[in-house]
Design a protein around this motif. Structure first.
Motif, PDB file in Angstrom:
ATOM      1  N   ARG A  36      10.157   3.160  -3.438  1.00 54.56           N
ATOM      2  CA  ARG A  36       9.259   2.120  -3.946  1.00 54.56           C
ATOM      3  C   ARG A  36       7.875   2.757  -4.071  1.00 54.56           C
ATOM      4  NH1 ARG A  36       9.678  -3.615  -3.406  1.00 54.56           N
ATOM      5  NH2 ARG A  36      11.181  -3.374  -1.728  1.00 54.56           N
ATOM      6  N   LYS A  37       7.472   3.072  -5.273  1.00 52.87           N
ATOM      7  CA  LYS A  37       6.253   3.844  -5.494  1.00 52.87           C
ATOM      8  C   LYS A  37       5.005   2.966  -5.479  1.00 52.87           C
ATOM      9  CE  LYS A  37       8.617   7.284  -8.344  1.00 52.87           C
ATOM     10  NZ  LYS A  37       8.636   7.988  -9.652  1.00 52.87           N
ATOM     11  N   GLN A  38       3.855   3.638  -5.354  1.00 52.57           N
ATOM     12  CA  GLN A  38       2.572   2.948  -5.446  1.00 52.57           C
ATOM     13  C   GLN A  38       2.406   2.332  -6.831  1.00 52.57           C
ATOM     14  OE1 GLN A  38      -0.225   2.333  -3.756  1.00 52.57           O
ATOM     15  NE2 GLN A  38      -0.316   3.686  -1.960  1.00 52.57           N
ATOM     16  N   PRO A  39       1.783   1.166  -6.938  1.00 51.72           N
ATOM     17  CA  PRO A  39       1.466   0.620  -8.264  1.00 51.72           C
ATOM     18  C   PRO A  39       0.536   1.579  -9.015  1.00 51.72           C
ATOM     19  CG  PRO A  39       1.222  -1.071  -6.577  1.00 51.72           C
ATOM     20  CD  PRO A  39       1.422   0.235  -5.848  1.00 51.72           C
ATOM     21  N   THR A  40       0.720   1.690 -10.307  1.00 52.62           N
ATOM     22  CA  THR A  40      -0.108   2.577 -11.130  1.00 52.62           C
ATOM     23  C   THR A  40      -0.776   1.774 -12.239  1.00 52.62           C
ATOM     24  OG1 THR A  40       1.751   3.123 -12.592  1.00 52.62           O
ATOM     25  CG2 THR A  40       1.379   4.560 -10.684  1.00 52.62           C
ATOM     26  N   PHE A  86       4.557  -1.529 -11.236  1.00 53.76           N
ATOM     27  CA  PHE A  86       4.937  -1.516  -9.825  1.00 53.76           C
ATOM     28  C   PHE A  86       6.462  -1.471  -9.751  1.00 53.76           C
ATOM     29  CE2 PHE A  86       4.438  -5.808 -11.355  1.00 53.76           C
ATOM     30  CZ  PHE A  86       5.550  -6.483 -10.891  1.00 53.76           C
ATOM     31  N   TYR A  87       6.985  -1.185  -8.566  1.00 60.30           N
ATOM     32  CA  TYR A  87       8.435  -1.050  -8.370  1.00 60.30           C
ATOM     33  C   TYR A  87       8.918  -2.119  -7.404  1.00 60.30           C
ATOM     34  CZ  TYR A  87       8.583   3.438 -10.789  1.00 60.30           C
ATOM     35  OH  TYR A  87       8.530   4.417 -11.746  1.00 60.30           O
ATOM     36  N   LEU A 107      -5.324  -8.377  -9.671  1.00 58.12           N
ATOM     37  CA  LEU A 107      -5.372  -9.677  -8.997  1.00 58.12           C
ATOM     38  C   LEU A 107      -4.061 -10.441  -9.186  1.00 58.12           C
ATOM     39  CD1 LEU A 107      -6.992 -11.763  -7.415  1.00 58.12           C
ATOM     40  CD2 LEU A 107      -7.911 -12.591  -9.590  1.00 58.12           C
ATOM     41  N   ILE A 108      -3.511 -10.389 -10.394  1.00 63.26           N
ATOM     42  CA  ILE A 108      -2.221 -11.056 -10.630  1.00 63.26           C
ATOM     43  C   ILE A 108      -1.145 -10.446  -9.746  1.00 63.26           C
ATOM     44  CG2 ILE A 108      -0.417 -11.436 -12.367  1.00 63.26           C
ATOM     45  CD1 ILE A 108      -2.653 -11.561 -14.472  1.00 63.26           C
ATOM     46  N   TYR A 109      -1.149  -9.116  -9.639  1.00 58.81           N
ATOM     47  CA  TYR A 109      -0.174  -8.444  -8.772  1.00 58.81           C
ATOM     48  C   TYR A 109      -0.404  -8.802  -7.308  1.00 58.81           C
ATOM     49  CZ  TYR A 109       2.060  -4.692  -6.126  1.00 58.81           C
ATOM     50  OH  TYR A 109       2.805  -3.984  -5.219  1.00 58.81           O
TER      51      TYR A 109
END
Length: 620
Positions: free
Chosen positions: A37-41, A62-63, A116-118
């Motif tokens: 599960r990677k960092q959001p980019t 994101f994952y 913010l949505i994430y």
């Protein structure tokens, strides 16, 4: 403000309309599952439509655990080797992307909004995603002119949009300073000359956002010229064949494809991570004319390496601190602004407005400009004046009555000051910093910025085991909320920008920029080239003649070289004639034809001005 699109990997796609091809750019390396599960980019993709209008696509990826598969093959999972059997669903993670498409270029604002949505999703905050998206899409952005707009998506955030003072000036943040930090002065100057002379430039890096920043920086250095060829900061893997296009371009690709791109024979390749550039042997890269090249290198060195000048002092002064990154970015841009002011000095005196058509046509007399600048034989400026970017420059800045910006003031009133300051580094740095202040103020017109607050996800939240999948957005509800927001915005007073127009100042006349010493030195070299070439022709040394003939033809654009040609030909004449074979005769004819062509072009440059002068005397 824009249109938000929820994008999932291919096996989860639905029939929701979205911009054509956007799914390729969300995952430029291809949609792949992962064991981690990677960092959001986050990165920004630039798409250009058929009308040459740009669309800025901000992608936050994101994952999350893929619960739709009972099992999957090893080869479908990114980075897996020598794994047999099936992998359990809990160990497979799929990328999901939130994409905001807008004609506006506010990458940091869009990063905050998508973030913010994430955050609301991953931290399970008690806010409606549909409401956040509607508030974002219904937000009205003020026009340029230094306006500010406070807004909130309704999740405890407080955000500010700051527009630049002048929309004609590029907004770069720190991207230009970062490009020089990555590649160095000499390499960036080579890329700068490459794009101005319409060569293909390709960046590669392991960071998509660095690719976007590098392309933005290189394009902004061209101001007041505008790049008019394909501009693709992030090129997806499925579209790599675009690199074989015959047209110039500025493109960025991921470093995973560096093996493929290094096989290209007519592309200048810049490695952002390694700090190197590769210029193929088949490309002759024309550089800035002297003394402008040396002056630009010196100015950039003073800005980026202020301690270099005193490095050898026995008792050096206290260490000079670099400007902060945003101001350093503007100081570098100020150096290039000064360069263009010197390069295009007096350009308005070579403009001709033709009014016999339904709409006035503006013509630029290139031959006259090159002749008066003393750069008739300079490859760089000749290519620049013949390029698409300069044609757009003439069209945009040619009209005598229009709105003016920093470049117009600089080329009209500051060129003489720039010339005087070249021999005084302290005065030059002072002027550069004055220009940098104006560029900085253009991007940050209000020194007292309002406090902003944007909630961020809890640290390590992307590693949680139990996270619900991102929900499917209720589009009818979003559209309903957007309409409600637009109705409220209609009650607000409209914002309009009054464009201030004025008569564009003509500035100083066209004068030569060539140093006398440089001219004498180059003339001696050119005369030697012409002598050697003629000697090789009469000695029937074909190989040596073929090597020296192109340089000799370029040298014949100078008056001294043409006189040298006639003198040398006279020395080889015996009894009023010289016996030559067919190939030798052809070489001599080519040199004489080149000489006559230059004389003809010179006459063309003089005649319009003689006509104008004659008419003025009659009017008196």
């Amino acid at each position: 403000m824009g249109k938000i699109i929820q994008r999932f990997p291919q096996k989860d796609w639905d029939d929701t309309p979205f911009p054509q091809g956007i799914e390729l750019f969300c995952q430029p390396g291809g949609w792949q599952l992962s064991r981690e599960r990677k960092q959001p980019t986050f990165f920004v993709v630039v798409l250009t439509d058929i009308d040459s209008d740009r669309h800025y696509c901000s992608c936050l990826t994101f994952y999350e655990a893929d619960i739709n598969f009972q099992g999957t093959k090893q080869e479908e999972i990114e980075g897996e080797e020598e794994v047999t059997g099936l992998i359990q669903p809990a160990e497979v993670f799929a990328p999901k992307s939130l994409v905001l498409v807008s004609r506006l270029d506010y990458p940091e604002i869009f990063r905050a909004c998508l973030g913010l949505i994430y955050t609301v999703h991953v931290d399970s905050l008690n806010f409606s995603l549909e409401s956040l998206i509607a508030n974002l899409c219904a937000c009205l952005v003020p026009v340029t002119g230094g306006s500010q707009k406070l807004f909130s998506l309704g999740a405890g955030d407080r955000q500010l949009i700051q527009t630049p003072l002048h929309d004609s000036l590029p907004v770069t943040g720190t991207s230009v300073a970062l490009l020089f930090q990555q590649l160095g002065i000499q390499n960036v100057l080579s890329l700068f000359c490459a794009v101005l002379t319409e060569n293909k430039v390709l960046f590669h890096s392991t960071s998509f956002q660095r690719l976007s920043d590098a392309c933005r920086a290189l394009e902004s250095l061209m101001f007041p010229l505008k790049y008019s060829y394909p501009y693709i900061p992030i090129l997806p893997a499925q579209l790599l064949e675009v690199l074989s296009s015959p047209t110039p371009f500025i493109i960025g690709v991921h470093s995973v494809f560096r093996t493929e791109v290094h096989e290209l024979l007519d592309v200048i390749i810049a490695d952002l991570d390694g700090g190197t550039i590769k210029v193929p042997e088949c490309i002759h890269l024309s550089l800035l004319p002297e003394p402008l090249l040396h002056q630009t290198q010196m100015a950039l060195s003073l800005i980026l390496h202020p301690d270099l000048e005193v490095a050898d002092y026995a008792f050096p002064p206290p260490r000079t601190a670099l400007s902060h990154s945003k101001m350093l970015d503007k100081e570098v841009r100020a150096v290039f602004l000064r360069l263009f002011a010197q390069l295009f000095q007096g350009y308005r005196s070579c403009l001709q407005l033709i009014r016999i058509h339904a709409e006035p046509v503006i013509h630029f007399h290139k031959t006259a400009f090159l002749g008066q600048r003393g750069l008739v034989e300079n490859d760089f400026l000749t290519k620049v004046l013949n390029g698409m970017a300069f044609a757009g420059f003439v069209s945009d800045r040619g009209p005598p009555y229009r709105s003016c910006d920093l470049f117009d003031e600089l080329v009209a009133f500051e060129v003489e000051r720039i010339k005087v300051e070249e021999s005084n580094p302290l005065k030059m740095i002072k002027h550069i910093r004055e220009l940098a202040e104006q560029l900085f103020k253009n991007e940050n017109p209000n020194p007292h910025m309002t406090f902003q607050k944007v909630p961020r996800p809890t640290e390590g939240s992307h590693l949680r085991v139990h996270i619900l999948p991102f929900p499917k957005i209720n589009e009818p509800r979003v559209q309903e909320l957007i309409q409600e927001g637009l109705v409220k915005n209609q009650l607000a007073p409209p914002t309009s920008k009054v464009e201030k127009k004025c008569v564009v100042p003509a500035g100083p006349p066209v004068v030569s920029i060539m140093d006398k010493v440089t001219t004498v030195f180059n003339s001696a070299q050119r005369l030697e080239v012409v002598r050697n070439c003629i000697a090789f022709i009469f000695e029937n040394k074909v190989l040596e003649t073929e090597k020296t003939l192109p340089a000799a033809l370029r040298a014949l654009k100078g008056k001294a070289a043409r006189q040298c040609l006639t003198y040398e030909l006279g020395l080889h004449v015996q009894q009023n004639r010289a016996i030559l074979d067919h190939q030798q005769f052809d070489y001599i004819i080519r040199m004489m034809n080149c000489t006559l062509q230059v004389i003809y072009e010179g006459l063309q440059a003089i005649i319009p001005y003689l006509k104008k002068l004659y008419c003025e005397k009659i009017d008196l």
